[in-house]
Design a protein around this motif. Structure first.
Motif, short mmCIF file in Angstrom:
data_model
loop_
_atom_site.label_atom_id
_atom_site.label_comp_id
_atom_site.label_asym_id
_atom_site.label_seq_id
_atom_site.Cartn_x
_atom_site.Cartn_y
_atom_site.Cartn_z
N ASP A 197 0.81 -1.22 0.00
CA ASP A 197 0.00 0.00 0.00
C ASP A 197 0.85 1.27 0.00
O ASP A 197 0.69 2.14 -0.87
CB ASP A 197 -0.94 0.01 1.20
N VAL A 198 1.72 1.40 0.97
CA VAL A 198 2.56 2.61 1.06
C VAL A 198 3.50 2.68 -0.14
O VAL A 198 3.67 3.73 -0.75
CB VAL A 198 3.33 2.66 2.40
N GLY B 29 1.69 4.02 -3.16
CA GLY B 29 1.55 5.47 -3.11
C GLY B 29 2.85 6.18 -3.43
O GLY B 29 2.88 7.09 -4.27
N SER C 229 0.84 9.00 1.29
CA SER C 229 0.37 7.71 1.82
C SER C 229 0.03 7.83 3.30
O SER C 229 0.66 8.56 4.05
CB SER C 229 1.44 6.64 1.62
N PRO D 110 5.47 5.87 5.42
CA PRO D 110 4.32 6.63 4.96
C PRO D 110 4.48 8.11 5.31
O PRO D 110 5.29 8.49 6.14
CB PRO D 110 3.17 6.01 5.77
#
Length: 92
Positions: free
Chosen positions: A42-43, A46, A53, A79
């Motif tokens: 996920d991070v 981004g 993120s 993040p």
């Protein structure tokens, strides 16, 4: 025979799909916030695609993991923001 295409996070193919399906959505990725609970998917997604993120601490990534990671890495970037859970952003 078909060729497999990885469209999952952190694949750039997913960004291309988002751009094609949602016109104008990714005109300025720096104005987008990608929210997730994993650093390595996920991070990274981004970061790799120019978005901000937000890591929510409700998944696999723990505070201990973040401390051990220190300044982050290419595979597990840090993040921009951290929240205990995504609902904290909801207006009451």
């Amino acid at each position: 025979k078909r060729t497999a295409i990885n469209v999952g996070k952190p694949s750039g193919t997913l960004v291309d799909l988002i751009r094609s399906e949602h016109e104008g959505c990714m005109d300025d990725p720096s104005r987008c916030l990608f929210v997730g609970d994993r650093l390595d998917t996920d991070v990274k997604f981004g970061v790799d695609n120019g978005m901000k993120s937000l890591l929510v601490m409700t998944g696999v990534t723990t505070a201990d993991m973040m401390i051990r990671l220190g300044e982050g890495s290419d595979e597990e970037p840090l993040p921009d923001f951290i929240a205990p859970f995504v609902g904290i952003m909801a207006k009451e």
